[in-house]
Design an enzyme around this catalytic site. Structure first.
Site, PDB file in Angstrom:
ATOM      1  N   GLU B 410     -10.481   8.419  -4.388  1.00 28.97           N
ATOM      2  CA  GLU B 410      -9.304   8.646  -4.231  1.00 28.97           C
ATOM      3  C   GLU B 410      -8.251   7.410  -4.880  1.00 28.97           C
ATOM      4  O   GLU B 410      -8.218   6.970  -4.328  1.00 28.97           O
ATOM      5  CB  GLU B 410      -9.565   7.816  -2.463  1.00 28.97           C
TER       6      GLU B 410
HETATM    7  C1  LIG Z   1     -19.152  10.750  -5.350  1.00 27.90           C
HETATM    8  C2  LIG Z   1     -18.174  11.330  -5.242  1.00 27.90           C
HETATM    9  C3  LIG Z   1     -17.233  12.144  -5.394  1.00 27.90           C
HETATM   10  C4  LIG Z   1     -16.183  12.593  -6.131  1.00 27.90           C
HETATM   11  N1  LIG Z   1     -15.609  13.716  -5.527  1.00 27.90           N
HETATM   12  C5  LIG Z   1     -14.124  13.927  -5.974  1.00 27.90           C
HETATM   13  C6  LIG Z   1     -13.652  15.982  -4.848  1.00 27.90           C
HETATM   14  O1  LIG Z   1     -13.587  16.505  -5.269  1.00 27.90           O
HETATM   15  N2  LIG Z   1     -12.972  15.488  -6.057  1.00 27.90           N
HETATM   16  C7  LIG Z   1     -12.577  14.956  -7.863  1.00 27.90           C
HETATM   17  O2  LIG Z   1     -11.158  16.250  -8.102  1.00 27.90           O
HETATM   18  N3  LIG Z   1     -12.950  13.889  -8.211  1.00 27.90           N
HETATM   19  C8  LIG Z   1     -14.043  13.652  -6.902  1.00 27.90           C
HETATM   20  N4  LIG Z   1     -14.124  12.569  -7.856  1.00 27.90           N
HETATM   21  C9  LIG Z   1     -14.364  11.300  -8.923  1.00 27.90           C
HETATM   22  C10 LIG Z   1     -13.020  10.689  -8.659  1.00 27.90           C
HETATM   23  O3  LIG Z   1     -11.847  10.744  -7.795  1.00 27.90           O
HETATM   24  C11 LIG Z   1     -13.574   9.587  -9.944  1.00 27.90           C
HETATM   25  O4  LIG Z   1     -15.021   9.238  -9.880  1.00 27.90           O
HETATM   26  C12 LIG Z   1     -12.545   8.283  -9.841  1.00 27.90           C
HETATM   27  O5  LIG Z   1     -10.822   8.785 -10.093  1.00 27.90           O
HETATM   28  C13 LIG Z   1     -12.616   7.236 -11.115  1.00 27.90           C
HETATM   29  O6  LIG Z   1     -12.624   8.456 -12.088  1.00 27.90           O
HETATM   30  P1  LIG Z   1     -13.653   8.239 -12.420  1.00 27.90           P
HETATM   31  O7  LIG Z   1     -15.321   8.230 -12.970  1.00 27.90           O
HETATM   32  O8  LIG Z   1     -13.593   8.887 -14.466  1.00 27.90           O
HETATM   33  O9  LIG Z   1     -13.956   6.823 -13.743  1.00 27.90           O
HETATM   34  P2  LIG Z   1     -12.547   5.772 -15.006  1.00 27.90           P
HETATM   35  O10 LIG Z   1     -11.566   6.596 -14.922  1.00 27.90           O
HETATM   36  O11 LIG Z   1     -12.942   5.923 -16.401  1.00 27.90           O
HETATM   37  O12 LIG Z   1     -12.615   4.438 -14.620  1.00 27.90           O
HETATM   38  C14 LIG Z   1     -13.707   3.178 -14.812  1.00 27.90           C
HETATM   39  C15 LIG Z   1     -13.486   2.164 -14.682  1.00 27.90           C
HETATM   40  O13 LIG Z   1     -12.245   1.396 -15.856  1.00 27.90           O
HETATM   41  C16 LIG Z   1     -11.442   1.474 -14.848  1.00 27.90           C
HETATM   42  N5  LIG Z   1     -10.112   1.833 -15.510  1.00 27.90           N
HETATM   43  C17 LIG Z   1      -9.635   3.738 -15.470  1.00 27.90           C
HETATM   44  N6  LIG Z   1      -8.296   3.312 -16.055  1.00 27.90           N
HETATM   45  C18 LIG Z   1      -7.754   2.166 -14.904  1.00 27.90           C
HETATM   46  C19 LIG Z   1      -6.501   1.695 -15.631  1.00 27.90           C
HETATM   47  N7  LIG Z   1      -5.617   2.006 -16.523  1.00 27.90           N
HETATM   48  N8  LIG Z   1      -6.595   0.522 -15.443  1.00 27.90           N
HETATM   49  C20 LIG Z   1      -7.525  -0.484 -15.049  1.00 27.90           C
HETATM   50  N9  LIG Z   1      -8.652  -0.119 -15.379  1.00 27.90           N
HETATM   51  C21 LIG Z   1      -8.991   1.039 -15.173  1.00 27.90           C
HETATM   52  C22 LIG Z   1     -11.657   1.756 -13.560  1.00 27.90           C
HETATM   53  O14 LIG Z   1     -11.075   1.435 -11.980  1.00 27.90           O
HETATM   54  C23 LIG Z   1     -12.928   1.891 -13.798  1.00 27.90           C
HETATM   55  O15 LIG Z   1     -13.281   0.756 -12.911  1.00 27.90           O
HETATM   56  C24 LIG Z   1     -15.645  11.712  -6.940  1.00 27.90           C
HETATM   57  C25 LIG Z   1     -16.826  11.488  -7.146  1.00 27.90           C
HETATM   58  C26 LIG Z   1     -17.529  10.623  -6.632  1.00 27.90           C
HETATM   59  C27 LIG Z   1     -18.674  10.003  -7.310  1.00 27.90           C
END
Ligand SMILES: Cc1cc2nc3c(=O)[nH]c(=O)nc-3n(C[C@H](O)[C@H](O)[C@H](O)COP(=O)(O)OP(=O)(O)OC[C@H]3O[C@@H](n4cnc5c(N)ncnc54)[C@H](O)[C@@H]3O)c2cc1C
Ligand SMILES: Cc1cc2nc3c(=O)[nH]c(=O)nc-3n(C[C@H](O)[C@H](O)[C@H](O)COP(=O)(O)OP(=O)(O)OC[C@H]3O[C@@H](n4cnc5c(N)ncnc54)[C@H](O)[C@@H]3O)c2cc1C
Lengths: 602, 602
Positions: B410
């Site tokens: 989220e």
């Molecule tokens: C168990 C689980 C269930 C999930 N369920 C769903 C689902 O049902 N549907 C769905 O669509 N998604 C789902 N997700 C995905 C989830 O929403 C994402 O993992 C989350 O939005 C973070 O994206 P990412 O993993 O690509 O991390 P990244 O975006 O790669 O982030 C990596 C790090 O960089 C930081 N970061 C990234 N951009 C910035 C910025 N601009 N400024 C500062 N810091 C930044 C982040 O805070 C984090 O610390 C799920 C994830 C998990 C683990």
């Protein structure tokens, strides 16, 4: 000799004496021998442990045993063991260094290693008779046999001396029969020797025994199933049941009723080693995090370039650096004290015992500080990885789970916080550390008019060192007033003790980093130490915050009216910067360095 | 009408307006209907979820689906769904309450529930055409079908609009062909409908589609294996691959290029629900911890009697209480705003959309604060259990692992911190919240001579409320100066934004608790609220600390010289207590209450 002894700080004295940077040992002071040891341990870790992480995570206990045996072949189990018993007989720093660099592959192996070489072997090397040592230590040092340590019981954890396990002497005086239940016993699944603590008759204190365990001839010993644990999944942890287990009388360790002392001293050593065993995890987590952050792009930007991520990288690297600084500083203090004791005629055994006991306060401090740092480090590691951090496919989640145990065993962090201050107060009472004098000086200073001079802080880290001196006064002011107010009842004021402990911890950690950096800047040049200078300043800044917070919490809770006002003014004076650091800029500087090197590089 | 609208704070306005305690909704204001709903959800949780914890932990995905279906039978999946589409059509508070009380059995079920009822169903109820709603919503509301939400891709996480999945319209204009890879999709393993975001041609923004999924007729959809995760083990999480998946053109959600807006709004609702879904975990963890602490004896003392444990029990209970206060306060604001919008002629759909969007700042605040509280709560829960906390046999370790996800999905907590302040600044620019006026007043105040009056703080919580008013000034001072200094480039100063966010968060959380307690003390009497008063004071004290720390960090990093000095003086003035609370006594009072009741009892 007398002079040498004077030169080395006694345990706890860091609080009331100033330390010259030349007088502390740093990782940059590793001897050639230590450097070689370090490299060979890293090589072993890279070869045997890290690539096997998936098997460790799949609870492959046999692998743990196998790699332990390989560690034995490499001599790593014998680092601390005197040559007379088949060991390498290296100094305390080398022992700590081995625990450090072998630890980052998995918490499972690290625990097996620590339990065997530490609490599984040390009670015999430290308290055993010549016969006992000849019989058991060589086998333990080579990895032919493995050791376990059976202290905890279902009803006796933190209150280790309250165990119900009994030892009953036979009519002929030749054997003890042991009955009882031990739990949470690391290495139980593959050990050959157990250090077992049991009570004889109605003794006030428990007694230690060396108990052999042979699966094929179990002598009344049965093991529970492997515990299902949050972390350190391939560390064997079982209950151990003793049912009329017969132990030759000569297998008693030290004297009757000496068990509690043995147990506590084994833990002292265990604590600093456990701190060390959290360091390489932090290094590796930081490295893995920065590598991911440099690669992972969101919003067309490597996430390492986002301020929110830079905060993490900078704090992770900083805490690691500080943990190293304090751990090796204390390790060398212990090594030196052992040498002094030996020079003054103590046996190696007595010397080692006393040497470690002397720095029990520092050992507790390190245990608490570094175990919390590694947890935070892994926590931020997960967060850097985002959703991938939650996956078992990336290394962060196991690191996070494994780190959790370090705050529980070897005495919980609550117990160690209480102990650190408690032991210091006891040392003061015994006259081993003069707290009263300095505490009274602080009180006089509080009454007096503060100086309005503007000190010259142009020399490197001079303001930081002045700050450390002032922070020590905060401890003396707060703890001094608490002792005055509550006397021996202070031990029932745990909230205050815990706050005082946090002050003590921060002082030690921050001072250690500053002294390390100062020493290195003097010999390698300021430029070479630019990032280390930034890390020392950043850590100190946070230490000041914590000390202000904890100091205030204590003061407003036990002092009222004028006394409260006076102490709060003292707190303000003693936590005041002349020139505030630019925290954001410090973090950026540190993060940029780590990013550029693509690893923890200090 | 116009009057009603005036009475309710707009989103973000809490920062610049004073709220009367009568104007906030508290859990003590639950209507009879809400109370019944709460009890029936608790009963369901106790019956169907909690006793099955071992099966959930053993990754019994089928059980998750089965219990979801039972939840459907109970009507729980339809709470938020309008009656016209087979739902109960209850208000927003009831929706939040359901998420809250259903959540403590296991994070797996809570995630399945949240993904289905929230991001899986809401995009259709909020953005669907009448036909789409008629076709899909009743099935989703009853639990005949389950929903999933496919936004994240390997290369598009936080940067959700950057996905590479494409949607290509057929020559006859009747179908879209979807191609691409989604990952981390909750409920993927058993869903029947997916909300899929894809890009049409070179559109700047993605577009949402409703995609049916039938295992027996997969239409180019394949699922990856279940992910191996740190926690929420029985929540199905898979990759979803689309290979020429054909979707009728009429299944587009809202218009072309509207997908990003849909995605973001779905997340707004998701955030406050996620906060709610952390609350009952905290209650249960606190209860389990105090029960253990009352039973477990060491040193012949129930560990609940040790100060070190009292700290934990008191802080756990306090944070839970504060989280509840803020979550239900915001929930009712949203509910009221929806009602106002409906009364002024909006469709329910428009009204709900705008109602939630209005409080997006509060939703981000809650998401961050409560997800971090539940983690700390579980962490202390483990520690209270000592070694047993590390065992899968006790409930703490799973709670700790499950809590970890809430800081990631989220929108990560980093993103939500940045958003909370970012959205506020935008609202100010748009004139929706007047920050500039109050910020300028604060600056004038800083220039002026501080009043040396000693206010009369004899009325209940009056000093605390005055403190809240001052803390708001800290935010205005810091954020105001940062905006002035950096203008639109402020978004590149994430370290400052993060510090400002922490100030904002603490203000909202602390104020919510104080107002709840004040309201309840007025109607139920001060005596009845003694512990709640203590909790409100304790939380505020910590909030002040955090705000002091974060405010100082920001100030010393972007201001220098006279400006720095002036702002630091302002900080001091705005964080100054006239009468410090006795922190230790507050904690003791709270802990004693929880101990006596042997549960979280507020
Ligand atoms: C168990 C689980 C269930 C999930 N369920 C769903 C689902 O049902 N549907 C769905 O669509 N998604 C789902 N997700 C995905 C989830 O929403 C994402 O993992 C989350 O939005 C973070 O994206 P990412 O993993 O690509 O991390 P990244 O975006 O790669 O982030 C990596 C790090 O960089 C930081 N970061 C990234 N951009 C910035 C910025 N601009 N400024 C500062 N810091 C930044 C982040 O805070 C984090 O610390 C799920 C994830 C998990 C683990
Ligand atoms: C994986 C694992 C491996 C282990 N390996 C070994 C081993 O090899 N050999 C061995 O003997 N033991 C081992 N232990 C046991 C470990 O040392 C104990 O778990 C630890 O000492 C805590 O004891 P406890 O679990 O009984 O917790 P308790 O003592 O019941 O503590 C519960 C809580 O109460 C607090 N508490 C207790 N007393 C006080 C007090 N006086 N004041 C304030 N707070 C207090 C604690 O801090 C803790 O928060 C292991 C444990 C684990 C989990």
């Amino acid at each position: 000799m007398a002079e040498t002894e004077k030169d080395i700080l006694r345990g706890g004295q860091f609080l009331v004496k100033e330390t010259n940077c030349e007088d502390i040992f740093t990782p940059e002071d590793f001897s050639e021998e230590q450097q070689m040891m370090k490299e060979s341990v890293i090589e072993f870790n890279d070869r045997e442990i890290i690539p096997n992480k998936p098997r460790f995570e799949a609870k492959d206990y046999a692998l743990t045993e196998e790699v332990m045996r390989k560690a034995g072949d490499m001599g790593f189990l014998s680092v601390a063991v005197p040559e007379a018993y088949g060991g390498m007989g290296l100094g305390f720093v080398s022992t700590v260094l081995t625990c450090d660099y072998i630890s980052s592959g998995t918490g499972s192996f690290s625990t097996a290693f620590g339990a065997h070489t530490g609490i599984g072997t040390m009670p015999i090397t430290l308290y055993g008779t010549e016969e006992q040592k000849q019989k058991y230590v060589p086998k333990l040092a080579s990895g032919e046999w493995f050791g376990a340590y059976c202290l905890t019981e279902p009803g006796a954890g933190s209150d280790a001396n309250s165990g119900k396990t009994t030892a009953e002497l036979s009519a002929d005086g030749k054997t003890y029969k042991i009955n009882g239940q031990k739990m949470w016993i690391s290495n139980a699944g593959f050990c050959n020797v157990m250090i077992v603590f049991a009570r004889i008759e109605d003794d006030k204190n428990i007694t230690g025994f060396i108990v052999e365990y042979d699966k094929n001839n179990p002598n009344g010993i049965t093991l529970g199933e492997e515990e299902h644990k949050l972390g350190i999944r391939a560390s064997s942890t079982r209950q151990v049941f003793f049912n009329d287990t017969e132990v030759p009388a000569e297998n008693m360790l030290a004297g009757r009723g000496e068990g509690f002392k043995i147990a506590m001293n084994a833990l002292n050593v265990g604590r600093i080693k456990l701190a060390a065993a959290c360091l390489d995890s932090q290094r590796r987590i930081t490295t893995t995090a920065v590598q991911y952050a440099n690669e992972r792009k969101q919003f067309k930007t490597p996430i390492a370039d986002f301020g929110a991520i830079k905060i993490k990288l900078a704090e992770m690297a900083t805490n690691t650096y500080v943990g190293e600084s304090a751990t090796y500083r204390a390790s060398k203090n212990i090594e030196d004290r052992i040498a002094i004791r030996e020079a003054s005629g103590n046996t190696h055994q007595e010397a080692e015992l006393k040497g470690v006991e002397e720095y029990a306060i520092e050992c507790s401090i390190l245990k608490v500080a570094v175990s919390e740092d590694v947890q935070n480090c892994a926590d931020e590691g997960i967060q850097v990885f985002g959703g991938m951090g939650f996956s078992e496919e990336t290394p962060m989640e196991a690191a996070w789970r494994d780190a959790r145990i370090a705050r529980i065993y070897e005495g919980t962090n609550e117990i160690n916080r209480l102990l650190s201050v408690g032991m210091l107060v006891k040392k003061a009472m015994k006259g081993h550390v003069d707290l009263l004098g300095p505490a009274m000086k602080v009180q006089e200073e509080l009454m007096g008019i503060p100086s309005f001079d503007t000190p010259d802080y142009s020399a490197l880290l001079s303001e930081e060192k002045a700050m450390i001196a002032k922070l020590k006064k905060v401890f003396l002011m707060v703890a001094g007033a608490a002792v005055q107010k509550f006397g021996p009842d202070l031990e029932n004021h745990q909230q205050l003790l815990a706050a005082a402990a946090d002050i003590l911890i921060e002082v030690y950690m921050a001072e250690s980093a500053i002294l390390r950096t100062e020493k290195n800047a003097k010999r390698f040049g300021e430029d070479a130490q630019a990032t280390q200078i930034a890390m020392s300043k950043l850590y100190l800044y946070h230490a000041v915050e914590t000390i202000e917070t904890k100091g205030k919490e204590a003061i407003i809770s036990f002092a009222e009216g004028d006394e409260q006002r006076m102490m709060l003014m003292g707190l303000k004076r003693f936590t005041k910067y002349q020139n505030f650091p630019n925290v954001v800029a410090l973090r950026n500087e540190i993060a940029e360095k780590v990013k550029a090197e693509n690893k923890y590089c200090f």
